[in-house]
Every structure is written in C-alpha cells, then in structure tokens.
Enzyme design. Structure first.
Site, PDB file in Angstrom:
ATOM      1  N   ASP A  26       0.834  -1.208   0.000  1.00 62.82           N
ATOM      2  CA  ASP A  26       0.000   0.000   0.000  1.00 62.82           C
ATOM      3  C   ASP A  26       0.869   1.260   0.000  1.00 62.82           C
ATOM      4  O   ASP A  26       1.983   1.256   0.529  1.00 62.82           O
ATOM      5  CB  ASP A  26      -0.916  -0.014   1.231  1.00 62.82           C
ATOM      6  CG  ASP A  26      -2.048   0.990   1.112  1.00 62.82           C
ATOM      7  OD1 ASP A  26      -2.423   1.344  -0.027  1.00 62.82           O
ATOM      8  OD2 ASP A  26      -2.563   1.417   2.156  1.00 62.82           O
ATOM      9  N   HIS A  43       2.139   3.397  -9.026  1.00 66.81           N
ATOM     10  CA  HIS A  43       1.948   1.968  -9.298  1.00 66.81           C
ATOM     11  C   HIS A  43       3.125   1.434 -10.121  1.00 66.81           C
ATOM     12  O   HIS A  43       3.626   0.339  -9.873  1.00 66.81           O
ATOM     13  CB  HIS A  43       0.629   1.731 -10.048  1.00 66.81           C
ATOM     14  CG  HIS A  43      -0.582   2.128  -9.249  1.00 66.81           C
ATOM     15  ND1 HIS A  43      -0.754   1.768  -7.936  1.00 66.81           N
ATOM     16  CD2 HIS A  43      -1.684   2.853  -9.581  1.00 66.81           C
ATOM     17  CE1 HIS A  43      -1.915   2.254  -7.496  1.00 66.81           C
ATOM     18  NE2 HIS A  43      -2.495   2.922  -8.474  1.00 66.81           N
ATOM     19  N   LEU A 137      11.348 -20.135  -4.816  1.00 67.22           N
ATOM     20  CA  LEU A 137      10.281 -19.362  -4.161  1.00 67.22           C
ATOM     21  C   LEU A 137       8.961 -19.457  -4.929  1.00 67.22           C
ATOM     22  O   LEU A 137       8.946 -19.331  -6.157  1.00 67.22           O
ATOM     23  CB  LEU A 137      10.714 -17.886  -4.091  1.00 67.22           C
ATOM     24  CG  LEU A 137       9.691 -16.919  -3.509  1.00 67.22           C
ATOM     25  CD1 LEU A 137       9.661 -16.998  -1.985  1.00 67.22           C
ATOM     26  CD2 LEU A 137       9.991 -15.484  -3.924  1.00 67.22           C
TER      27      LEU A 137
END
Ligand code: IPE
Ligand code: IPE
Ligand code: MG
Length: 256
Positions: A26, A43, A137
């Site tokens: 955020d 963004h 991962l």
C-alpha cells in the site's frame, strides 16, 4: 501431520525466517502524489519494489511470498486507474516471466480471474505455465482477491459436496473448510506486512492470517527496499508465537 492440520492447528515454532510472508503493498498513490505525479506513476514505481522484495525473499530462503496487488474492492476506483492497473499487470507479467525463470521462481495468481479481460487471463495462464516447473520461491500474486470471497467460495464448494451427497454437514470442520481455500496446499502466512501506514487488513487473507505476526510500516510501497524487508524479518525473529499456549509452556518444551 497433513498440511491441512498444520494450517488450522499451527505448532509453535522458532525459526527466524518466515516460511510464508504476505504483504499488502500500500501507498503507491501517496508516493506519487507527494512528488506531484499522477497516481499511476506510483503503481509503476511499485513494480521495482516487487522485484527487489521477491529477490530478497528468495535469498533469505522464504518459501512463499504472497503480494496483494488488487483487491476485490479496488474495482471501485476511477475507471482510468483500474484500467492502468490492468495494463501494468499485463506488462509486468510479460516482462518479468524470464526474470522469474532465471531466479527459479514459480508464479501463481490467486483471486477471481474471471473478471479480467480474456487477454489478461491468457497472459496469466501462460506465465503460470512458463514458471510451473520452477522449484524455488513460490510467488503468489493476489489479484481480484478478497478474504471474504475466498471463504465464500470455499463454503459454496462444501455446500455442493453436501448436495451431491459426498459430504455430511457434521463432517464440516475447520480443516475441511481450510482445504477448500486458495493455496490450501501451502503453509499459512507467518509474517503479514502492510506498508503505507494504515493499520488494517483490508480483506486480505482473513482465514489464513489467523496466527500471522502483523507488521505495519509507514514506508510507502515504492520505497520498500531490501533493508526494509530485512527490518520486518528481523522484527519477526524477535516475536514469541504462542498459538494459545503460555510462554512458560513453550519454555518447558524448549521451543523458545
Ligand atoms: C496500493 O497503493 C496499490 C493498490 C491498491 C492497487 P494505493 O493505490 O492504495 O496507494 P494509496 O494508499 O492511495 O497511497
Ligand atoms: C489494499 O489497499 C489492497 C491492495 C494493496 C491491493 P487499499 O489501498 O485498497 O486499502 P484501503 O482501501 O485503504 O483499505
Ligand atoms: Mg491504499
């Protein structure tokens, strides 16, 4: 012990590196606004923080990283912002696929993908397929995801099984429900990070985060670098996870 049992009845564990980190990314909009730039610039800058966080998690030996990229509520944003986020998602999938392969990273998207354009859905499926055999991962990107959606879908699937006569209502327990949720095959998050200063969950993994350690930082997502991740993991290492037991019980069993 099965994975399902581990999810709903977690064992107290030491271990300084979380197996699963979940992050609410955020603060992109405020990062851009502070620079006098449009929100979408934030963004775009956030993609760099995704890259560095993924690579640092892989280096630390984290098994699963789940990033909240777009919530089921984010459709309520201005259409132009939503459309830019979709474009960014599409281009990031395209650009990062090779890099993910080079780093042995396996990508999975969680959330209701049916709401995305056919083009984006195809790109998601392709990127998942390209990275499917990687063994390092596991990177989960939560897109059009909501914790309530996840639990509702699980409830619907259980109801269908009852209707088909393959499941009795009395057999529905926490493990059964957990098994129907997104990523039921993976461990629950150990560490839940939210950047950007807000102290809330915003409908992220409501069920799965029941025993996650929460970590809130004012750092805005585009500024969240490897040192910031290390600080969060360092904080996690100092927590005592009790899962309902007392500190004395853990000490007696040598688990602290
Ligand atoms: C998070 O940053 C990214 C998404 C929700 C897509 P925000 O866009 O929410 O940034 P702020 O909270 O407005 O600063
Ligand atoms: C949560 O951030 C969702 C994502 C980071 C994708 P929001 O910015 O949408 O959350 P609220 O609206 O402040 O709770
Ligand atoms: Mg926000």
């Amino acid at each position: 012990m099965t994975d399902q049992v581990q999810q709903t009845q977690p064992a107290p564990s030491g271990g300084s590196v979380p197996r699963h980190i979940a992050i609410v990314m955020d603060g992109n909009g405020r990062w851009a606004e502070a620079r006098g730039e449009p929100r979408h610039a934030g963004h775009r800058a956030g993609v760099g923080a995704v890259r560095s966080t993924v690579e640092e998690c892989a280096r630390l030996g984290v098994e699963v990283l789940t990033l909240f990229a777009f919530s089921s509520e984010n459709w309520r944003r201005p259409a132009v912002e939503v459309s830019m986020l979709m474009d960014l998602f599409f281009s990031a999938l395209q650009k990062e696929a090779r890099r993910m392969n080079d780093n042995n990273i396996r990508l999975r998207i969680i959330g209701d993908r049916n709401a995305f354009s056919a083009k984006l859905q195809k790109r998601i499926a392709q990127t998942e397929a390209i990275t499917a055999d990687n063994t390092g991962l596991i990177l989960q990107v939560a897109a059009n995801y909501g914790g309530r959606w996840d639990i509702t879908e699980a409830a619907r699937r259980l109801a269908q099984q009852v209707q088909q006569g393959v499941l009795a209502p009395a057999d529905i327990d926490a493990d059964r429900l957990a098994a129907e949720l997104s990523f039921a095959d993976l461990p629950d998050p150990d560490l839940f990070i939210r950047t950007g200063g807000e102290r809330r969950i915003s409908n992220f993994m409501l069920w799965q985060s029941a025993y996650a350690e929460l970590y809130f930082t004012d750092t805005l997502w585009p500024d969240f670098d490897q040192a910031a991740l290390q600080a969060a993991v360092g904080d996690f290492a100092g927590r005592q996870r009790r899962f309902g037991l007392t500190g004395a019980q853990l000490q007696a069993e040598g688990r602290t």
